[in-house]
Design an enzyme around this catalytic site. Structure first.
Site, PDB file in Angstrom:
ATOM      1  N   ASP A  81      -4.754  -1.328  -1.242  1.00 44.74           N
ATOM      2  CA  ASP A  81      -3.463  -1.967  -1.475  1.00 44.74           C
ATOM      3  C   ASP A  81      -2.396  -0.886  -1.311  1.00 44.74           C
ATOM      4  OD1 ASP A  81      -1.568  -3.893  -2.527  1.00 44.74           O
ATOM      5  OD2 ASP A  81      -3.282  -4.797  -3.560  1.00 44.74           O
ATOM      6  N   ASP A  93       1.783  -4.568  -0.054  1.00 38.66           N
ATOM      7  CA  ASP A  93       2.454  -5.280  -1.131  1.00 38.66           C
ATOM      8  C   ASP A  93       3.927  -5.530  -0.791  1.00 38.66           C
ATOM      9  OD1 ASP A  93       2.070  -6.018  -4.069  1.00 38.66           O
ATOM     10  OD2 ASP A  93       3.815  -4.715  -4.225  1.00 38.66           O
ATOM     11  N   GLU A 102       1.941  -8.788   2.551  1.00 34.95           N
ATOM     12  CA  GLU A 102       2.369  -9.844   1.627  1.00 34.95           C
ATOM     13  C   GLU A 102       3.861 -10.082   1.868  1.00 34.95           C
ATOM     14  OE1 GLU A 102       2.429 -10.790  -3.164  1.00 34.95           O
ATOM     15  OE2 GLU A 102       3.124  -8.877  -2.396  1.00 34.95           O
ATOM     16  N   HIS A 112      -4.789 -12.283  -7.330  1.00 38.23           N
ATOM     17  CA  HIS A 112      -4.518 -11.852  -8.709  1.00 38.23           C
ATOM     18  C   HIS A 112      -3.179 -12.344  -9.234  1.00 38.23           C
ATOM     19  CE1 HIS A 112      -2.366  -9.188  -6.105  1.00 38.23           C
ATOM     20  NE2 HIS A 112      -1.653  -8.765  -7.130  1.00 38.23           N
ATOM     21  N   ASP A 113      -2.369 -12.988  -8.393  1.00 33.12           N
ATOM     22  CA  ASP A 113      -1.072 -13.508  -8.843  1.00 33.12           C
ATOM     23  C   ASP A 113      -1.092 -15.025  -8.991  1.00 33.12           C
ATOM     24  OD1 ASP A 113       0.093 -10.975  -8.730  1.00 33.12           O
ATOM     25  OD2 ASP A 113       0.701 -11.232  -6.635  1.00 33.12           O
TER      26      ASP A 113
END
Ligand code: GLC
Length: 627
Positions: free
Chosen positions: A144, A252, A310, A390-391
């Protein structure tokens, strides 16, 4: 789903030209606007087959995966320990959410050192060993990359805030205050925080009497990408990891790195609130392409790697395509938010939008998915496929029914959808087990995410009321520890250790040990495993093929066909409701391959009807062999 023997039977009859139609559907008498095979136009299929297109990527949230050093948090060695489990599932690439050194304000998305591992997670040597062990199994590691912001504890920021003349001052975004009538300092504009919508995104710093910009939380200060030294430092981080053997990055919020340098006030959309959403001023900003192009030239093009960006807060197809165009784009693919936001509504109180639970139906799902399939297939881009991360809440809770009665059906229905669409498939830890959201009975103290604290600061009463919304939408839902077995703490950590976050109460039933047993042939895990194999064995259609909707107006059923260059068709029929539904089959001589009810089509076809009767959350996959 099909029983084991049936699956084996149908998958075994792989000769495409043999008419093995013991489950072939009867043709429909009543045409309701189905595309006939001859009329059907399918999208261009992709012929350039880079490794990352067919890869199955498995996302690991390190804190919650597997604790091997008994501190109640997962660790890098815990990932290495489970590689055979992942290999068996069919995983090719592991994407690790951040493992770098961090104060963990946002669980590692606030990085204090990009070249050091957060000590409770392990060491660089542990990561080297992980990469080696992955390699031995023909697998790869994706990291990430969080470079829109750093932690406010990163040495760069500590230097930057120390004085206005510090050489790193300009590495972050500093602005002079405005002053109110009483002479008190006020933020330079009205932009609010993303993870704390009621607050300003500008944080006043006493030392130098200026504000710094932090889009997410005050502890995540945004880097100033306008400064070439910042960009060079970021490229150095990329090289550091690529040279160590990682195979790419999930980037990210990468589309937030270029901000409108005039920092204008945002339009007031939440009346009465001092701070307003402002992402339109820093999502896909003016220099985004330039920065990504430079990153590609300076670093990415020199390695065989994959990138997935993302990209929240943008809604323009053309913008997405420019980023991921396979010839002259900048990233291999992006994560868009349209599907996961299917039930989000904008409220008029900060926090309402994120935690809203609006209505949606199959026509919304169909519209969103077919739109993205078309954008990328027709436009020469490439999709990422995900329902969880994870969100997000757990997908079976989000899109289906996670009751004991339907949890397995819903999880398998989603697996059928995800493994039969065009794009690179991303599976989130526990999704392959059909893990679900936290129980409604859990109190607010079980929610650990800063977003929840920020949303309802110090207000226990409000938090209690919000429990239902949190149970549906809070990011914590996807972050409970992996459920490995039925021992205390679900096998995530020893019984005497307190896990950093409570294990979902359903672990005695929903766990990997129970589902991977050879005799558990109908488990969600084994279903995923078979579908992943099916996808890989038929990548020409299922990964790279064209996409077309079938029965576009069906009020309950989402169905589509995937077509290989050879002409072979795969049909997917998904009842996205909790009631029975009907679906009319095209006259293609379909051979049914898989379904999520154990007795398959036998009962479905009762009465010799032309229509397929689907039970609640029932899904079917069929193939039309080429002639
Ligand atoms: C991304 C991450 C999320 C994090 C945010 C700020 O959206 O997925 O977990 O809070 O960026 O880094």
């Amino acid at each position: 789903m099909w029983g084991r023997s049936r699956w084996a039977e149908t998958r075994g009859s792989c000769c495409l030209c043999r008419v093995d139609q013991f489950l072939m559907l009867k043709h429909s008498r009543v045409g309701i606007g189905l595309l006939g095979a001859s009329k059907m136009s399918v999208g261009k299929s992709h012929t350039d087959r880079q490794w990352w297109k067919e890869a199955v990527v498995y996302q690991i949230y390190p804190a919650s995966f597997n604790d091997t050093n008994n501190d109640g948090r997962g660790d890098v060695n815990g990932v290495t320990e489970k590689l055979d489990y992942l290999k068996d599932l069919g995983v090719d690439v592991v994407w690790l959410s951040p493992i770098y050194d961090s104060p963990q304000v946002d669980n590692g998305y606030d990085i204090a050192d990009y070249k050091k591992i957060y000590p409770p997670y392990g060491t660089l040597e542990d990561v080297d060993r992980l990469i080696q062990e992955l390699g031995r199994r023909g697998m790869k590691l994706v990291m990430d990359l969080v470079v829109n912001h750093t932690s406010d504890q990163h040495p760069w920021f500590l230097e930057s805030r120390s004085s206005k003349s510090n050489p790193k001052r300009d590495w972050y975004i500093w602005r002079k205050p405005k002053y109110d009538v009483e002479g008190k300092p006020r933020p330079p504009n009205n932009w609010n925080q993303i993870l704390g919508e009621a607050h300003s995104a500008w944080i006043f710093d006493e030392t130098t009497q200026e504000y710094y910009f932090a889009a997410f939380t005050p502890q995540q200060s945004d880097l100033n990408w306008e400064n070439p030294d910042v960009r060079a430092a970021v490229y150095d981080i990329l090289r550091f990891w690529l040279d160590r053997g990682v195979a790419g990055f999930r980037m990210d919020v990468i589309n937030l790195i270029s901000k409108d340098q005039s920092f204008p006030d945002a339009e007031v959309v939440i009346p009465g609130q001092p701070y307003q959403p402002a992402t339109q001023h820093f999502a896909n900003g003016p220099r985004l392409h330039e920065f990504l192009g430079e990153m590609r030239r300076e670093v990415l093009d020199k390695y065989d790697q994959m990138t997935v960006g993302e990209m929240p807060f943008i809604y323009d197809d053309k913008e997405f395509l420019k980023i991921v165009h396979q010839k002259d784009g900048f990233l291999n693919m992006v994560f868009h938010f349209e599907l996961v936001d299917i039930d989000s509504e904008r409220g008029d109180v900060p926090g309402d939008a994120r935690m809203s639970v609006g209505n949606w139906d199959v026509s919304d799902l169909r519209r969103i998915i077919s739109r993205w399939q078309r954008i990328m297939i027709d436009g020469g881009g490439w999709n990422s496929l995900y329902c969880e991360n994870h969100d997000q809440p757990r997908s079976v809770s989000h899109y289906c029914d996670d009751s004991d009665e339907y949890r397995e059906y819903g999880s398998k229905l989603l697996a059928m959808m995800e493994t039969t669409l065009s794009g690179t498939l991303f599976v989130y830890q526990g999704e392959e087990l059909g893990m679900r959201n936290v129980p409604l009975a859990w109190g607010p103290e079980e929610y650990k995410d800063i977003e929840v604290n920020e949303m309802y600061p110090n207000d226990q009463e409000k938090l209690q009321k919000a429990r239902r919304a949190l149970r549906a939408k809070a990011r914590d839902n996807g972050r409970t520890p992996m459920q490995w077995d039925s021992s205390p703490n679900g096998g995530f950590c020893p019984e005497e250790v307190t896990p950093w976050m409570r294990v979902n109460d359903d672990y005695p039933v929903v766990n990997a040990a129970a589902q991977t047993k050879p005799e558990a042939t109908s488990s969600v895990y084994h279903f995923w495993q078979r579908l992943v194999t099916l996808r890989k064995e038929n990548a020409g259609a299922l990964v790279h093929g064209g996409f077309e909707l079938i029965d576009e107006t069906n009020p309950d059923v989402f169905s589509y066909v995937r077509v290989a260059d050879s002409g072979e068709k795969w049909v997917v029929v998904l009842n996205f409701t909790g009631h029975s539904a009907t679906w009319e089959s095209p006259k293609w001589g379909l051979q049914w391959v898989a379904g999520n009810y154990a007795d398959g089509l036998d009962k479905v076809q009762s009465g010799g009807t032309d229509l397929v009767h689907l039970r609640p959350w029932e899904g079917l996959i069929a193939r039309q062999p080429c002639n």
